[in-house]
Structure formats: C-alpha cells, structure tokens
Design a protein around this motif. Structure first.
Motif, short mmCIF file in Angstrom:
data_model
loop_
_atom_site.label_atom_id
_atom_site.label_comp_id
_atom_site.label_asym_id
_atom_site.label_seq_id
_atom_site.Cartn_x
_atom_site.Cartn_y
_atom_site.Cartn_z
N ASN A 1 -4.37 0.75 2.41
CA ASN A 1 -4.93 0.69 3.76
C ASN A 1 -4.14 1.39 4.85
N ARG B 1 -3.36 4.50 5.64
CA ARG B 1 -4.00 5.64 6.31
C ARG B 1 -5.20 5.18 7.15
N ARG B 2 -5.94 4.24 6.62
CA ARG B 2 -7.08 3.72 7.37
C ARG B 2 -6.63 3.04 8.65
N MET C 1 -4.05 3.79 10.42
CA MET C 1 -3.67 4.83 11.38
C MET C 1 -4.88 5.51 12.01
N GLU C 2 -5.97 5.60 11.26
CA GLU C 2 -7.11 6.40 11.71
C GLU C 2 -8.29 5.59 12.23
N LEU D 1 4.14 1.82 8.10
CA LEU D 1 3.17 2.89 8.37
C LEU D 1 3.85 4.25 8.47
N GLU E 1 4.49 5.16 4.83
CA GLU E 1 3.31 5.46 4.03
C GLU E 1 2.52 6.67 4.55
N VAL E 2 2.58 6.91 5.85
CA VAL E 2 1.83 8.03 6.43
C VAL E 2 2.77 8.85 7.33
N GLU F 1 3.22 11.95 7.94
CA GLU F 1 2.73 13.10 8.70
C GLU F 1 2.12 12.69 10.05
N LYS F 2 1.87 11.40 10.23
CA LYS F 2 1.32 10.93 11.51
C LYS F 2 2.38 10.21 12.36
#
Length: 476
Positions: free
Chosen positions: A388, A390-391, A393-394, A427, A430-431, A433-434
């Motif tokens: 979850n 990426r979700r 974050m977006e 986060l 896990e992500v 690049e953001k």
C-alpha cells in the motif's frame, strides 16, 4: 422533556418573593394602579393551591403585569429602575409559569411577548438577567412546540442563545447548569437546533467542551461498574451527593449529552459534529467509562443518531474509535431499558456490517484522516507497507501525505507524533523516488526537530526517519 427548575432560579425566586414590598405606598404615589395592586395582593404570600386558582380565573390580567398589551405598557416595563419591582415581577412570573399553563398561553398570545424581557438580559443587577433568561426559556420552549415558529421567537432566540452561551462559559456550576438545562428545553425542533448550530463555536463549543473534559478525566476506566457507585475510581468523586465523572458534575454531563442528542436529530449536524468538534473519540471514552446507566443510555442514543442520520460520515470514525469491541462487550450485559437495548443492537449491527466492507487500506486511511493516530496493526506490518505504500503516496493527489504532515505539524500528542514520524520513514524507504514530496510539505525539517523531543519514542522514530532521508541525501 420535563426538567426540575435550575437550582439557582429556585433559590433566587424564593428569596425575592419572601421580601416585603410596600405595595400600598407605591399605589398611593401612582407607581402601580389599583387593578395591578389588587392582582398582586391576591397572590402575594398565599398557598400555591389558592394562587393557582386565582391566576387561572384571570390569566390575561396576570399576563398584563409582565407583558404589554394593546391597552398600555405592563407594570414590568414601567418599573424602570425600581430593581425590587423588576425582581419581584420576574420571580412571580417564573412561579406562575411553573404552576399555571394557561398563564403561559396568555403571555405567548401577546403580539410581542419577549421584546422587553430580552432587554433585561443586559440588566446590571445580577439576579435579573438570570431570572429573565429562565422566564424567556419557558415561554420560547412552549412557542417552539407550535407547527410554525413565529416571528417574535425567530427574532429573540439567537439573543437568548448568546446570553446562555456566556453563562455556560462561566466557572460557576449553578450558571452552567442553568444554561445547559435551558438548551435542553429550547432544542426541541429543527428551527431552534439549526439556529443553535449556525452560531458555531459560540454555542456548540460549550457542550462539546464538557464532553471532552469528562472524557479526558475518565480515560482508561472500564464500564464494569455502570450503574454502581461502589469502588468509584479517582475519576469519579461522590462528595456530599455531588457525583462526578471525569471531574464533571454527573447531572450537568447528562444534560449536556441530552442537548447533543437533540442536535444529532438534524442530518446536517450529524454529518458535521465529529468533523468540526472531534466528538466521537470523547463520546466513546464516556461510553467506556460510564458510571451510571443514564450516561450510557444517552451516549448510545447519540451514536445511534450519528449512524442513522449520517452513516457514511460517522461509521469510519466510530470504527476507528474502537467502538465495535466495546459494543460487543456491552451486548453481553443485561439492561432493562428497551431504548438502550435497541440503540445498542442497531449500532452494533451497523458497525459489524460496515467492518466487513473495509480493507486494511480503508482502515488506515480513516485513521490518518482523523488525526487520531495510534499503533494499530497496519503501522507495524511489512506486508501492509509493501502492498500500500505507493497508493498512500498517490491517493487523492497526496491527501494522506498532507494528513501525516498536518499531524506532525499540529499535534502535541506524543503517540500521534511517534506514529506519524514512523510512517513517513517507512514511506520514504518504500517509495524513495517521491521523497521530495516530504520536503515540499516541510516534513523533513519537522522530523529533524522532533529528534530533540522530550519523549523517547518520538525521538527514536524521528531518528529512524531522518536516517531514511539521509540514505538518499546524495542520490539524484
């Protein structure tokens, strides 16, 4: 709803009515006329039964002492600066309203029954605004029972609510009691409830603040002693019959909850109560710690209305507040009140059905949006984050990112800060690049600041998150 007159009003009216007034002398100087003198003498210091019969035989005449008619000004209005007259007439009016329904009808039938009474809320003599507000509350509450709210009531109600809000904020419990009991009598139809609600913090905060105070003093207490006074914990004091919950007088708390229950019948209010006043967490605390069944009953009635009137808004927050396991526990107890049992069953059924529709992500998102972060299972689950992150974050253009940033920026709750710092770190990991999103939201600098917090868990989680930021410090 029938309530006993507020103690402060009873005390003042009895004291005022016991004082001697030289009526004959005032009549000789034309302060009052012969007809008014006859009316007053007929009911002054006579037994209640006799007084009731006398007033019932001439309610219009007695109404003319307080409210002007087409034939002239009332004695109350002509009394001007004669404080003893004003006090006496108001005290008499309160007593007659309590005993003689036809007298209330006579007062309310006047073209403008409130215009002079409402000016007395600004009177410099302390007892006068108190008694005038009680009299106005009685008259307006009866008027609100009509199918259509008349213009004088529409014009007067906001001013009365404003005065009651002022005394509700007082440190004197007698004045708080008067305000809250008046609210209960006045919040009897949709018009008065919406008028009260639209005044916002000025009126509503006086009620929700009492609930927050009682809940804060009751945290961690169980419901095992509902209806019992034995073994009362430190959050409850029974001194001289003054039973308290979380430091709040129990009767005051009950009347506050009844007022909120009345408000919750309006769909608009039910939708916004928790959003604007964060009501659900303290309400659930009170359910968990209730020491009297009547507190439990009215809390459940509020919950049932919140679910019934605005399920989409309130079910997620109620589930997050851990109401479902609490209701399951209460379900195993024996209650004799059928309304309590019905509200318990309907609320439990609605929460169970709603929970079946929820994923781990839904529950996590509800928690983050609420700002009431705690160490629920998703925060510690690697599998949850893998699926979850990426979700999160977006979702909705970064809505949950903004909620975490707001929690770090605005909360002073150490658990909330620790959990939010932890989640940001995961986060980032896990992500990665953001990760610059967190710079834009000023989260990175805030987490670095929290490395010096007084709480060891906040420091630890903040340190771990800063390490994740530093891992990519020299990356592109």
């Amino acid at each position: 709803m029938s309530l006993s007159p507020p103690a402060i009003v009873v005390s003042l009216t009895q004291s005022i009515r016991a004082r001697p007034i030289l009526w004959d002398q005032y009549q000789r100087t034309n302060v009052i006329n012969e007809q008014e003198l006859r009316l007053i003498k007929a009911v002054d210091k006579v037994p209640k039964e006799k007084r009731v019969g006398i007033v019932e035989s001439d309610p219009e005449g007695y109404a003319s002492l307080l409210v002007s008619s087409s034939t002239g000004k009332s004695l109350l209005e002509r009394s001007g600066k004669r404080v003893e007259f004003v006090q006496y007439l108001l005290a008499l009016g309160v007593e007659l309203c309590e005993d003689v329904p036809s007298y209330i009808i006579a007062l309310n039938s006047r073209q403008d029954p409130y215009s002079h009474l409402i000016t007395l809320l600004d009177h410099g003599d302390d007892p006068i605004p108190i008694i005038a507000s009680s009299l106005l509350t009685t008259l307006i509450s009866v008027s609100l029972a009509k199918s259509k709210v008349d213009r004088p009531t529409q014009q007067t109600l906001p001013t009365l609510f404003k005065y009651l809000a002022t005394i509700c904020a007082s440190s004197e419990s007698n004045l708080q009691d008067l305000a809250v009991q008046s609210y209960v009598l006045l919040l009897r139809n949709s018009y008065s409830r919406m008028t009260f609600w639209e005044m916002g913090d000025e009126t509503v905060r006086g009620l929700t603040g009492v609930v927050e105070t009682a809940a804060a003093g009751s945290k961690g207490k169980g419901t095992t002693d509902v209806g019992l006074t034995a073994g009362i914990s430190s959050s409850v004091a029974a001194l001289g019959g003054d039973l308290r919950q979380g430091g709040v007088n129990l009767q005051l708390l009950y009347h506050v909850l009844v007022g909120i229950w009345a408000l919750s019948f309006e769909e608009t209010i039910a939708e916004e109560l928790d959003e604007k006043y964060d009501l659900i967490p303290p309400l659930v605390h009170l359910l968990r710690s209730a020491i009297k069944e009547k507190i439990l009953r009215v809390c459940l009635a509020i919950v049932a209305n919140l679910i019934g009137k605005a399920p989409a808004t309130n079910l997620p927050s109620l589930l997050l507040a851990r109401l479902l396991p609490l209701l399951s526990t209460l379900k195993g107890r024996k209650f004799t009140d059928p309304d309590l049992t019905a509200d318990l069953d309907s609320s439990l059924g609605a929460l169970e059905a709603f929970q079946l529709t929820q994923t781990n992500f839904d529950e996590y998102a509800t928690e983050i949006r609420s700002g009431h972060l705690s160490w629920t299972p998703p925060h510690r689950s690697q599998d949850f984050w893998k699926k979850n992150a990426r979700r999160i974050m977006e979702e909705n253009g970064g809505e949950l990112v903004n909620c975490l940033a707001r929690a770090l920026r605005e909360s002073d709750d150490k658990i909330v800060l620790a959990v939010a710092a932890h989640d940001v770190g995961v986060l980032v990991k896990e992500v990665p690049e953001k990760r610059r999103v967190w710079d834009t939201a000023l989260v990175k600098s805030r987490v670095m600041e929290l490395m010096g917090d007084s709480d060891p868990e906040v420091r630890y989680e903040s340190l771990k998150t800063v390490q994740e930021f530093l891992r990519y410090a020299f990356g592109g």
